[in-house]
Write an enzyme that holds these catalytic residues in place. Structure first.
Site, PDB file in Angstrom:
ATOM      1  N   SER A 187       6.215   5.782 -11.741  1.00  0.00           N
ATOM      2  CA  SER A 187       7.603   6.465 -10.827  1.00  0.00           C
ATOM      3  C   SER A 187       8.390   5.231 -12.176  1.00  0.00           C
ATOM      4  O   SER A 187       7.889   3.760 -12.644  1.00  0.00           O
ATOM      5  CB  SER A 187       7.829   5.962 -10.111  1.00  0.00           C
ATOM      6  OG  SER A 187       9.377   5.117  -9.900  1.00  0.00           O
ATOM      7  N   TYR A 195       6.124  -0.081  -2.752  1.00  0.00           N
ATOM      8  CA  TYR A 195       6.480   1.124  -3.682  1.00  0.00           C
ATOM      9  C   TYR A 195       6.310   1.291  -4.950  1.00  0.00           C
ATOM     10  O   TYR A 195       5.351   1.188  -5.346  1.00  0.00           O
ATOM     11  CB  TYR A 195       7.433   1.744  -3.101  1.00  0.00           C
ATOM     12  CG  TYR A 195       7.704   3.148  -3.775  1.00  0.00           C
ATOM     13  CD1 TYR A 195       6.838   3.952  -3.722  1.00  0.00           C
ATOM     14  CD2 TYR A 195       8.627   3.587  -4.747  1.00  0.00           C
ATOM     15  CE1 TYR A 195       6.722   5.882  -4.573  1.00  0.00           C
ATOM     16  CE2 TYR A 195       8.655   4.855  -5.639  1.00  0.00           C
ATOM     17  CZ  TYR A 195       7.832   5.534  -5.329  1.00  0.00           C
ATOM     18  OH  TYR A 195       7.880   7.504  -6.581  1.00  0.00           O
ATOM     19  N   LYS A 201       3.681   2.124  -7.703  1.00  0.00           N
ATOM     20  CA  LYS A 201       3.640   2.582  -8.782  1.00  0.00           C
ATOM     21  C   LYS A 201       3.288   2.207 -10.177  1.00  0.00           C
ATOM     22  O   LYS A 201       2.984   1.843 -11.649  1.00  0.00           O
ATOM     23  CB  LYS A 201       5.190   3.430  -8.957  1.00  0.00           C
ATOM     24  CG  LYS A 201       5.454   4.189  -8.224  1.00  0.00           C
ATOM     25  CD  LYS A 201       4.574   5.361  -7.960  1.00  0.00           C
ATOM     26  CE  LYS A 201       4.771   6.566  -6.813  1.00  0.00           C
ATOM     27  NZ  LYS A 201       3.737   7.641  -7.196  1.00  0.00           N
TER      28      LYS A 201
HETATM   29  N1  LIG Z   1      11.597  12.111  -5.807  1.00  0.00           N
HETATM   30  C1  LIG Z   1      11.801  11.425  -6.892  1.00  0.00           C
HETATM   31  O1  LIG Z   1      12.736  10.665  -6.707  1.00  0.00           O
HETATM   32  C2  LIG Z   1      10.670  10.621  -6.805  1.00  0.00           C
HETATM   33  C3  LIG Z   1      10.099   9.398  -8.524  1.00  0.00           C
HETATM   34  C4  LIG Z   1       9.316   8.680  -8.683  1.00  0.00           C
HETATM   35  C5  LIG Z   1       7.968   9.344  -8.452  1.00  0.00           C
HETATM   36  N2  LIG Z   1       8.330  10.415  -7.298  1.00  0.00           N
HETATM   37  C6  LIG Z   1       6.625  10.085  -7.368  1.00  0.00           C
HETATM   38  O2  LIG Z   1       6.369  11.515  -7.517  1.00  0.00           O
HETATM   39  C7  LIG Z   1       5.439  11.993  -6.691  1.00  0.00           C
HETATM   40  C8  LIG Z   1       6.104  13.696  -6.130  1.00  0.00           C
HETATM   41  O3  LIG Z   1       6.723  13.590  -4.898  1.00  0.00           O
HETATM   42  P1  LIG Z   1       8.083  14.396  -4.810  1.00  0.00           P
HETATM   43  O4  LIG Z   1       9.319  13.840  -4.776  1.00  0.00           O
HETATM   44  O5  LIG Z   1       7.000  15.871  -5.409  1.00  0.00           O
HETATM   45  O6  LIG Z   1       7.518  14.379  -3.190  1.00  0.00           O
HETATM   46  P2  LIG Z   1       7.123  15.408  -2.160  1.00  0.00           P
HETATM   47  O7  LIG Z   1       6.662  14.242  -1.033  1.00  0.00           O
HETATM   48  O8  LIG Z   1       7.686  16.275  -2.461  1.00  0.00           O
HETATM   49  O9  LIG Z   1       5.259  15.635  -2.792  1.00  0.00           O
HETATM   50  C9  LIG Z   1       4.441  14.736  -2.301  1.00  0.00           C
HETATM   51  C10 LIG Z   1       3.362  15.604  -1.741  1.00  0.00           C
HETATM   52  O10 LIG Z   1       2.365  15.038  -1.636  1.00  0.00           O
HETATM   53  C11 LIG Z   1       1.637  15.483  -0.567  1.00  0.00           C
HETATM   54  N3  LIG Z   1       0.416  13.997  -0.525  1.00  0.00           N
HETATM   55  C12 LIG Z   1       0.922  13.177   0.415  1.00  0.00           C
HETATM   56  N4  LIG Z   1       0.367  12.333   0.805  1.00  0.00           N
HETATM   57  C13 LIG Z   1      -1.019  12.714   0.064  1.00  0.00           C
HETATM   58  C14 LIG Z   1      -2.057  12.191   0.593  1.00  0.00           C
HETATM   59  N5  LIG Z   1      -2.745  11.285   1.179  1.00  0.00           N
HETATM   60  N6  LIG Z   1      -3.315  13.387  -0.166  1.00  0.00           N
HETATM   61  C15 LIG Z   1      -2.747  14.022  -0.554  1.00  0.00           C
HETATM   62  N7  LIG Z   1      -1.815  14.562  -0.893  1.00  0.00           N
HETATM   63  C16 LIG Z   1      -0.730  13.997   0.087  1.00  0.00           C
HETATM   64  C17 LIG Z   1       2.827  15.672   0.561  1.00  0.00           C
HETATM   65  O11 LIG Z   1       2.272  16.817   1.193  1.00  0.00           O
HETATM   66  C18 LIG Z   1       3.398  16.317  -0.710  1.00  0.00           C
HETATM   67  O12 LIG Z   1       3.085  17.470  -0.696  1.00  0.00           O
HETATM   68  C19 LIG Z   1       5.452  11.417  -6.128  1.00  0.00           C
HETATM   69  O13 LIG Z   1       4.126  10.471  -6.211  1.00  0.00           O
HETATM   70  C20 LIG Z   1       6.316  10.082  -5.906  1.00  0.00           C
HETATM   71  O14 LIG Z   1       5.840   8.858  -6.088  1.00  0.00           O
HETATM   72  C21 LIG Z   1       9.010  10.640  -7.575  1.00  0.00           C
END
Ligand SMILES: NC(=O)c1ccc[n+]([C@@H]2O[C@H](COP(=O)([O-])OP(=O)(O)OC[C@H]3O[C@@H](n4cnc5c(N)ncnc54)[C@H](O)[C@@H]3O)[C@@H](O)[C@H]2O)c1
Length: 363
Positions: free
Chosen positions: A254, A269, A273
């Site tokens: 992130s 968080y 990251k």
């Molecule tokens: N959405 C944002 O703005 C953003 C920004 C920066 C980074 N990220 C990172 O991108 C990645 C995906 O984010 P997203 O927005 O698609 O989130 P999301 O919540 O839509 O999807 C995350 C998925 O991870 C799965 N998950 C959670 N904990 C788990 C575990 N312990 N074991 C296995 N699966 C697990 C959930 O079931 C879900 O399907 C994450 O690592 C998040 O930190 C997201």
């Protein structure tokens, strides 16, 4: 204010204002502060009128059509409101062998043709869309790992139905090293050793001041985001090594691993990251000798379920305001970079942390 700062800078540039002697380092810092302060101020001071008043005087003092000395009227200004993220496509068109063979080499190298791909967190959000993109880019088989049984199963079924590719779902929690190992072994048996791992599973806690952060919550988040990235990389990395695969591991980190978000307080968080980025760099250095590449994708604010919570609505306005592109990223806007990093067109790219944030970290 902006013009005062600008004229002070101009005066200095012209050498008219004597400057006290300062060290080169202090001078540099001072200039840097000046520059960013000016940029922020200028952004706030941008004038955006909805209408422009106009007065038209005829030549030789002639009266206007209404008999007055001049015509006075207003013209409307079309405001350039920034577009939202483009809607993601709902289709998945798998690359066929004959299509692949007709591609020029450069484009062929940008595919993942015949590769076995594992995507964690692939049940929804960014991971799910990267899985779809890898299916379109030629993957031989897609494997989703996710802790959410119902969603994971439904997403695997949908991806299989839309792409026609073999797709499997394993209900795996990325904190569970024994379950991960069993699942990776099963993938190797079914499809062969993985060529690509995309680790997108992750959670976010925000708006929790550090002074009241519950220790158990802190440990849980670190365990999923950081330890999970390690356990997945270790199991898949070992499978790649055993099969002598030139593998590509992509860790979704992130921008929060490089900057501190505002206004929400989310020390855990951010720390998790930053850990993912440094973990990935360390693995990249250690595993280059096995021809395994490890890179990080660091998204900014993306429009996914993770952020679609009413408690964040007010803060989202501030996130947009602080993003040069003035919008959140679309759920499919990591796809291109993911495919590139997974493909053979990035064979000399390892240990890189690539930020996709609409310019957020520029300001
Ligand atoms: N959405 C944002 O703005 C953003 C920004 C920066 C980074 N990220 C990172 O991108 C990645 C995906 O984010 P997203 O927005 O698609 O989130 P999301 O919540 O839509 O999807 C995350 C998925 O991870 C799965 N998950 C959670 N904990 C788990 C575990 N312990 N074991 C296995 N699966 C697990 C959930 O079931 C879900 O399907 C994450 O690592 C998040 O930190 C997201």
């Amino acid at each position: 204010m902006a013009s005062r700062v600008a004229s002070r800078l101009a005066t200095r540039v012209n050498g008219m204002m004597p400057r006290p002697p300062v060290s080169p380092a202090a001078n540099m810092m001072r200039q840097t502060r000046h520059f960013s302060a000016t940029a922020c101020t200028l952004k706030k001071d941008v004038i955006r009128e909805a209408e422009v008043p106009v007065s038209v005087y005829q030549p030789d003092g002639k009266r206007s059509s209404s008999g007055a000395a001049a015509d006075h009227f207003k013209i409307n200004v079309v405001q350039n409101t920034p577009a939202d993220a483009p809607e993601p496509s709902d289709m998945v068109q798998a690359l066929t062998k004959s299509q692949y063979e007709r591609l020029p080499k450069t484009i062929r190298d940008m595919t993942v043709y015949d590769k076995v791909v594992i995507v964690t967190g692939g049940a929804r959000g960014l991971g799910n869309f990267m899985a779809r993109a890898l299916a379109e880019a030629g993957a031989k088989a897609i494997v989703l790992f996710d802790a959410n049984q119902e969603l994971g199963d439904a997403s695997a079924a949908e991806l299989n139905q839309k792409s026609g590719l073999p797709v499997s779902f394993f209900k795996v929690d990325v904190r569970d090293d024994a379950a991960i190992q069993a699942a990776v072994d099963a993938v190797v048996q079914t499809y062969g050793a993985p060529d690509v791992l995309v680790n997108s599973a992750g959670i976010a806690d925000s708006n929790i001041p550090a002074e009241v952060y519950d220790a158990a919550m802190f440990r849980r988040l670190i365990d999923i985001n950081l330890t999970g990235s390690f356990l997945m990389s270790k199991a898949v990395g070992n499978a790649m090594m055993k099969a002598n695969k030139m593998g590509s591991i992509i860790l979704v980190a992130s921008m929060s691993g490089s900057i501190v978000n505002y206004p929400q307080e989310q020390s855990c968080y951010n720390a998790s990251k930053a850990g993912v980025i440094q973990l990935g760099k360390s693995l990249a250095a250690e595993w280059a000798k096995y021809s395994i590449r490890v890179n990080m994708i660091s998204p900014g604010y993306m429009d996914t379920a993770l952020n679609r919570v009413p408690a964040l609505d007010a803060q989202k306005i501030q996130w947009r305001d602080r993003t040069p592109q003035a919008r959140l990223g679309g759920v499919d806007e990591l796809n291109g970079l993911c495919v590139y990093l997974a493909s053979d067109s990035s064979t000399f790219v390892t240990g890189s942390n690539m930020i996709i944030d609409g310019g957020y970290t520029l300001w």
